[in-house]
Design an enzyme around this catalytic site. Structure first.
Site, PDB file in Angstrom:
ATOM      1  N   VAL A  32      39.476  51.694  41.970  1.00 39.08           N
ATOM      2  CA  VAL A  32      40.926  51.524  41.887  1.00 39.08           C
ATOM      3  C   VAL A  32      41.491  51.065  43.239  1.00 39.08           C
ATOM      4  O   VAL A  32      42.458  50.302  43.305  1.00 39.08           O
ATOM      5  CB  VAL A  32      41.585  52.812  41.339  1.00 39.08           C
ATOM      6  CG1 VAL A  32      41.587  53.935  42.326  1.00 39.08           C
ATOM      7  CG2 VAL A  32      42.976  52.527  40.827  1.00 39.08           C
ATOM      8  N   ASP A  33      40.872  51.504  44.316  1.00 40.34           N
ATOM      9  CA  ASP A  33      41.293  51.118  45.666  1.00 40.34           C
ATOM     10  C   ASP A  33      41.199  49.592  45.828  1.00 40.34           C
ATOM     11  O   ASP A  33      42.157  48.933  46.282  1.00 40.34           O
ATOM     12  CB  ASP A  33      40.372  51.841  46.664  1.00 40.34           C
ATOM     13  CG  ASP A  33      40.853  51.799  48.097  1.00 40.34           C
ATOM     14  OD1 ASP A  33      41.974  51.322  48.337  1.00 40.34           O
ATOM     15  OD2 ASP A  33      40.097  52.256  48.979  1.00 40.34           O
ATOM     16  N   SER A 122      38.883  60.811  42.287  1.00 41.96           N
ATOM     17  CA  SER A 122      37.511  61.316  42.485  1.00 41.96           C
ATOM     18  C   SER A 122      36.600  61.172  41.267  1.00 41.96           C
ATOM     19  O   SER A 122      35.426  61.533  41.341  1.00 41.96           O
ATOM     20  CB  SER A 122      37.488  62.787  42.956  1.00 41.96           C
ATOM     21  OG  SER A 122      37.858  62.902  44.306  1.00 41.96           O
TER      22      SER A 122
HETATM   23  N1  AR6 Z   1      43.416  51.303  37.164  1.00 41.65           N
HETATM   24  C1  AR6 Z   1      43.283  52.608  36.830  1.00 41.65           C
HETATM   25  N2  AR6 Z   1      42.141  53.302  37.031  1.00 41.65           N
HETATM   26  C2  AR6 Z   1      41.094  52.646  37.584  1.00 41.65           C
HETATM   27  C3  AR6 Z   1      41.164  51.276  37.957  1.00 41.65           C
HETATM   28  C4  AR6 Z   1      42.393  50.605  37.728  1.00 41.65           C
HETATM   29  N3  AR6 Z   1      42.552  49.322  38.057  1.00 41.65           N
HETATM   30  N4  AR6 Z   1      39.962  50.932  38.487  1.00 41.65           N
HETATM   31  C5  AR6 Z   1      39.162  52.016  38.435  1.00 41.65           C
HETATM   32  N5  AR6 Z   1      39.836  53.053  37.878  1.00 41.65           N
HETATM   33  P1  AR6 Z   1      37.255  55.322  41.895  1.00 41.65           P
HETATM   34  P2  AR6 Z   1      37.060  57.796  43.505  1.00 41.65           P
HETATM   35  C6  AR6 Z   1      39.394  54.429  37.608  1.00 41.65           C
HETATM   36  O1  AR6 Z   1      35.793  55.091  42.036  1.00 41.65           O
HETATM   37  O2  AR6 Z   1      36.066  58.359  42.564  1.00 41.65           O
HETATM   38  C7  AR6 Z   1      36.666  53.530  46.467  1.00 41.65           C
HETATM   39  O3  AR6 Z   1      35.673  52.663  46.933  1.00 41.65           O
HETATM   40  C8  AR6 Z   1      37.901  54.681  37.539  1.00 41.65           C
HETATM   41  O4  AR6 Z   1      37.399  54.280  36.249  1.00 41.65           O
HETATM   42  O5  AR6 Z   1      38.165  54.160  42.052  1.00 41.65           O
HETATM   43  O6  AR6 Z   1      38.181  58.656  43.985  1.00 41.65           O
HETATM   44  C9  AR6 Z   1      37.447  54.189  47.580  1.00 41.65           C
HETATM   45  O7  AR6 Z   1      37.614  53.321  48.699  1.00 41.65           O
HETATM   46  C10 AR6 Z   1      37.851  56.185  37.738  1.00 41.65           C
HETATM   47  O8  AR6 Z   1      38.097  56.864  36.513  1.00 41.65           O
HETATM   48  O9  AR6 Z   1      37.769  56.452  42.961  1.00 41.65           O
HETATM   49  C11 AR6 Z   1      36.596  55.373  47.920  1.00 41.65           C
HETATM   50  O10 AR6 Z   1      35.550  55.037  48.797  1.00 41.65           O
HETATM   51  C12 AR6 Z   1      39.020  56.457  38.697  1.00 41.65           C
HETATM   52  O11 AR6 Z   1      39.813  55.259  38.683  1.00 41.65           O
HETATM   53  C13 AR6 Z   1      36.030  55.790  46.593  1.00 41.65           C
HETATM   54  O12 AR6 Z   1      36.032  54.599  45.792  1.00 41.65           O
HETATM   55  C14 AR6 Z   1      38.613  56.754  40.117  1.00 41.65           C
HETATM   56  O13 AR6 Z   1      37.461  55.984  40.468  1.00 41.65           O
HETATM   57  C15 AR6 Z   1      36.894  56.814  45.893  1.00 41.65           C
HETATM   58  O14 AR6 Z   1      36.237  57.263  44.744  1.00 41.65           O
END
Ligand code: AR6
Length: 173
Positions: A32-33, A122
């Site tokens: 998402v980041d 997370s």
């Molecule tokens: N909209 C909504 N949700 C989303 C989107 C989107 N566009 N893209 C992904 N998700 P994650 P974390 C969901 O990995 O676990 C990054 O590299 C995804 O399916 O984004 O907190 C950061 O820089 C999941 O359910 O975040 C950190 O290094 C949720 O968002 C690390 O990842 C969170 O997945 C953080 O990891």
């Protein structure tokens, strides 16, 4: 506070603030980041770089939150928070995750924002089991003091994740 679970790309939402599941550098990443940085445009990286480093490479410790403009997003603001990496649950992960939601809401309250959308912090790369994350997150949101955003969305990236959060919401409320 009205909490709603939706399925969407969080970058498309028309809310006062979306929350980013960032890492402590606040300089972008995957998941998402990455999507938020792409959609908000390059000024977001500049704004994040301008935030003070508390120690080398750390602009936002786990559990804390920072705010920037939304730049090219429809959302006016982005609240960046750093969730815990799942290490099995005995290393303070639930407390840290609860603080992410609480500190993000506190910032939204300080900025007088009426609507905010959270991703499943997370639950991706950081490996937090979604059912446990949903329980902790919703408890933290439901127990938050009055006076914050009246509309809180949890924006799931797929139906399966949304089903988990909806079940947790009906258990919690
Ligand atoms: N909209 C909504 N949700 C989303 C989107 C989107 N566009 N893209 C992904 N998700 P994650 P974390 C969901 O990995 O676990 C990054 O590299 C995804 O399916 O984004 O907190 C950061 O820089 C999941 O359910 O975040 C950190 O290094 C949720 O968002 C690390 O990842 C969170 O997945 C953080 O990891």
């Amino acid at each position: 506070m009205n909490i709603e679970i939706i399925v969407s790309d969080i970058t498309a939402l028309d809310v006062d603030a979306i929350v980013n599941a960032a890492n402590p550098t606040l300089l972008g990443g995957g998941g998402v980041d990455g999507a938020i940085h792409r959609a908000a445009g390059p000024r977001l990286l500049e704004a994040c770089q301008a935030l003070p480093e508390l120690s080398p490479g750390v602009r936002c410790p786990t559990g804390e939150a920072r705010i920037t403009p939304g730049f090219e997003l429809t959302a006016r603001y982005i609240i960046h928070t750093v969730g815990p990496v799942w290490l099995g649950g005995g290393s303070g992960e639930p407390e840290q995750l609860a603080r992410c939601y609480r500190n993000s809401l506190t910032l939204a309250t300080e900025y007088d924002l009426a609507s905010i959308a959270f991703p499943a912090i997370s639950c991706g790369v950081y490996g937090y089991p979604p059912k446990r994350a949903a329980r902790v997150a919703l408890r933290s949101l439901l127990d938050a003091p009055e006076g914050g955003p009246s509309q809180v969305l949890v924006c799931c990236f797929g139906r399966d994740m949304a089903d988990i959060w909806r079940e947790a919401l009906s258990d919690a409320s």
